[in-house]
Design a protein around this motif. Structure first.
Motif: not given
Length: 242
Positions: A68-97
């Protein structure tokens, strides 16, 4: 005098099969790299011929399941870090799908987002000051398939991400993700941690993965609400320092 037999028309020999020991090959069963032969007496050629079945499956899966792509920007108030993409999310192309993963619901119910986002709206997290990434970018069926070398190979990448974009805080969405990065012996229980990541304070949530059924939804929800309160306290502390 015996009558001559009528001469039968002979089919021309195939040079590919006329040699002793030559085999007949069929290309009709190559839709799947690990598919069965097309029939008796034939051999299905595959672009992965000669490789182990495990290698064939990994290569085939790599075409279906992308990091999955990283969604980043300077000076965010919080960066969420998961373990790694599950197959369901990787197939969908979106986080926590995975529809059984309550991440987006808990995020909204805790007041961290004004609306409940859908997985396909994960890119909108930056609108609310949040970023998304994973400790390991390689998709897998579950966290149990990851090895120590997977975390070690990605450690420098995560440090560079935090150092470059300077989020005000980092939240690991599971103990596994946290310990995969920091190692054993640093986990201080769910909630705020004693360690920092490239200078950013760290919070750990219970994993929202459906595999983490040992922790109830109510308990997970309480930690999302605690995360919001923690972020507010960080904002107040930062305001006093200005």
């Amino acid at each position: 005098m015996k009558p001559k037999r009528a001469r039968q028309d002979r089919k021309p020999k195939d040079p590919a099969t006329s040699r002793p020991g030559a085999q007949s090959f069929s290309f009709s069963a190559c839709a799947r790299a690990d598919g069965p032969p097309s029939g008796k007496g034939t051999v299905a050629l595959s672009p992965f011929a000669g490789r182990s079945r495990a290698t064939q499956r990994r290569r085939a899966a790599a075409k279906l399941y992308r990091a999955l792509p990283d969604y980043l920007a300077p000076n965010l108030k919080l960066l969420f870090v998961g373990i790694n993409p599950g197959l369901r999310s990787a197939f969908a192309g979106h986080y926590y799908a995975n529809p059984r993963n309550p991440f987006w619901r808990l995020l909204h119910e805790a007041g961290l987002t004004p609306v409940q986002l859908r997985p396909e709206e994960d890119w909108r997290m930056r609108e609310f000051g949040y970023g998304l990434t994973d400790t390991v970018k390689r998709p897998s069926r579950g966290a149990a398939e990851l090895r120590r070398r997977d975390f070690a190979a990605n450690r420098g990448r995560l440090i560079r991400v935090v150092s470059r974009y300077r989020p005000a805080a980092v939240c690991f969405n599971s103990k596994t993700a946290f310990e995969g990065f920091f190692g054993k012996g640093f986990f201080a229980g769910f909630g705020p941690q004693r360690v920092t990541l490239a200078g950013a304070p760290v919070f750990v949530l219970p994993s929202t993965s459906p595999a983490n059924a040992a922790i109830s939804l109510a308990v997970k929800s309480s930690y999302f609400k605690a995360l919001k309160e923690w972020l507010q306290s960080l904002d107040q502390t930062a305001a006093l320092r200005r």
